[in-house]
Design a protein around this motif. Structure first.
Motif, short mmCIF file in Angstrom:
data_model
loop_
_atom_site.label_atom_id
_atom_site.label_comp_id
_atom_site.label_asym_id
_atom_site.label_seq_id
_atom_site.Cartn_x
_atom_site.Cartn_y
_atom_site.Cartn_z
N TYR A 1 0.84 -1.20 0.00
CA TYR A 1 0.00 0.00 0.00
C TYR A 1 0.87 1.25 0.00
N LEU A 2 0.29 2.33 -0.50
CA LEU A 2 0.90 3.65 -0.36
C LEU A 2 -0.20 4.61 0.07
N GLN A 3 -0.16 5.00 1.34
CA GLN A 3 -1.11 5.98 1.86
C GLN A 3 -0.53 7.36 1.60
N MET A 4 -1.27 8.19 0.91
CA MET A 4 -0.79 9.51 0.53
C MET A 4 -1.71 10.56 1.13
N ASN A 5 -1.17 11.38 2.02
CA ASN A 5 -1.93 12.44 2.68
C ASN A 5 -1.39 13.80 2.29
N ASN A 6 -2.20 14.83 2.52
CA ASN A 6 -1.80 16.20 2.22
C ASN A 6 -1.21 16.31 0.81
N LEU A 7 -1.94 15.78 -0.15
CA LEU A 7 -1.43 15.74 -1.53
C LEU A 7 -1.28 17.14 -2.11
N LYS A 8 -0.26 17.27 -2.95
CA LYS A 8 0.07 18.54 -3.59
C LYS A 8 0.01 18.36 -5.11
N PRO A 9 -0.18 19.44 -5.86
CA PRO A 9 -0.21 19.32 -7.33
C PRO A 9 1.05 18.64 -7.88
N GLU A 10 2.18 18.86 -7.24
CA GLU A 10 3.42 18.25 -7.73
C GLU A 10 3.49 16.75 -7.47
N ASP A 11 2.51 16.19 -6.78
CA ASP A 11 2.43 14.74 -6.61
C ASP A 11 1.75 14.06 -7.81
N THR A 12 1.25 14.86 -8.74
CA THR A 12 0.58 14.33 -9.92
C THR A 12 1.54 13.47 -10.75
N GLY A 13 1.03 12.33 -11.22
CA GLY A 13 1.83 11.45 -12.07
C GLY A 13 1.24 10.06 -12.10
N VAL A 14 1.91 9.21 -12.86
CA VAL A 14 1.54 7.79 -12.88
C VAL A 14 2.37 7.09 -11.82
N TYR A 15 1.71 6.37 -10.95
CA TYR A 15 2.37 5.67 -9.86
C TYR A 15 2.50 4.19 -10.19
N PHE A 16 3.72 3.69 -10.03
CA PHE A 16 4.03 2.30 -10.35
C PHE A 16 4.51 1.56 -9.11
N CYS A 17 4.06 0.34 -8.99
CA CYS A 17 4.55 -0.57 -7.97
C CYS A 17 5.66 -1.42 -8.59
N SER A 18 6.69 -1.72 -7.81
CA SER A 18 7.75 -2.58 -8.34
C SER A 18 8.25 -3.54 -7.28
N GLY A 19 8.82 -4.64 -7.71
CA GLY A 19 9.37 -5.63 -6.81
C GLY A 19 10.60 -6.29 -7.40
N GLN A 20 11.43 -6.80 -6.52
CA GLN A 20 12.65 -7.48 -6.96
C GLN A 20 12.86 -8.73 -6.14
N PHE A 21 13.66 -9.63 -6.69
CA PHE A 21 14.14 -10.78 -5.95
C PHE A 21 15.59 -10.52 -5.59
N THR A 22 16.01 -11.00 -4.42
CA THR A 22 17.37 -10.70 -3.96
C THR A 22 18.44 -11.31 -4.86
N TRP A 23 18.10 -12.39 -5.57
CA TRP A 23 19.08 -13.07 -6.42
C TRP A 23 19.02 -12.64 -7.87
N ASP A 24 18.18 -11.65 -8.18
CA ASP A 24 17.91 -11.28 -9.57
C ASP A 24 17.88 -9.76 -9.68
N PRO A 25 18.71 -9.16 -10.55
CA PRO A 25 18.70 -7.70 -10.66
C PRO A 25 17.48 -7.14 -11.40
N THR A 26 16.67 -8.01 -12.00
CA THR A 26 15.49 -7.55 -12.74
C THR A 26 14.50 -6.85 -11.82
N VAL A 27 13.99 -5.71 -12.29
CA VAL A 27 12.92 -5.01 -11.57
C VAL A 27 11.61 -5.29 -12.29
#
Length: 118
Positions: A80-106
């Motif tokens: 989750y990402l809880q976002m409070n007191n949002l500002k116009p500069e927070d505008t954008g596309v938000y992406f979730c990402s994950g990695q494995f410790t043995w793999d540099p791929t994102v």
């Protein structure tokens, strides 16, 4: 199979709040660091927040410290990402990402749009 699916974006007024969710498969949260990035219009993608695997320690970009909170529910395989007191500069596309410790791929989700405007 690795999958990340974001939801929860939308249009919100300055000062408002949103909670983004990232439903995952293929990751073990206790070993995989998970992150939220965003890409403002016309700009490069930037790291917003990260939560480590083993300890669940959170780290934030200076621009969101004190306003955003990253968390995870291991049983629900959701970040989750809880976002409070949002500002116009927070505008954008938000992406979730994950990695494995043995793999540099994102691995990335498809993104969810957040627009902060009056």
């Amino acid at each position: 199979q690795v999958q990340l699916v974001e939801s929860g974006g939308g249009l919100v007024q300055p000062g408002g709040s949103l909670r983004l969710s990232c439903l995952t498969s293929g990751f073990t949260f206790t070993t995989s660091p998970m992150s939220w990035y965003r890409q403002p219009p016309g700009k490069e993608r930037e790291l917003v927040a990260m939560i480590t695997g083993a300890s669940g320690t959170a780290n934030y970009a200076d621009s969101v410290k004190g306003r955003f909170t990253i968390s995870r529910n291991i049983a629900k395989k959701t970040v989750y990402l809880q976002m409070n007191n949002l500002k116009p500069e927070d505008t954008g596309v938000y992406f979730c990402s994950g990695q494995f410790t043995w793999d540099p791929t994102v691995y990335w989700g498809q993104g969810t749009q957040v627009t902060v405007s009056s």
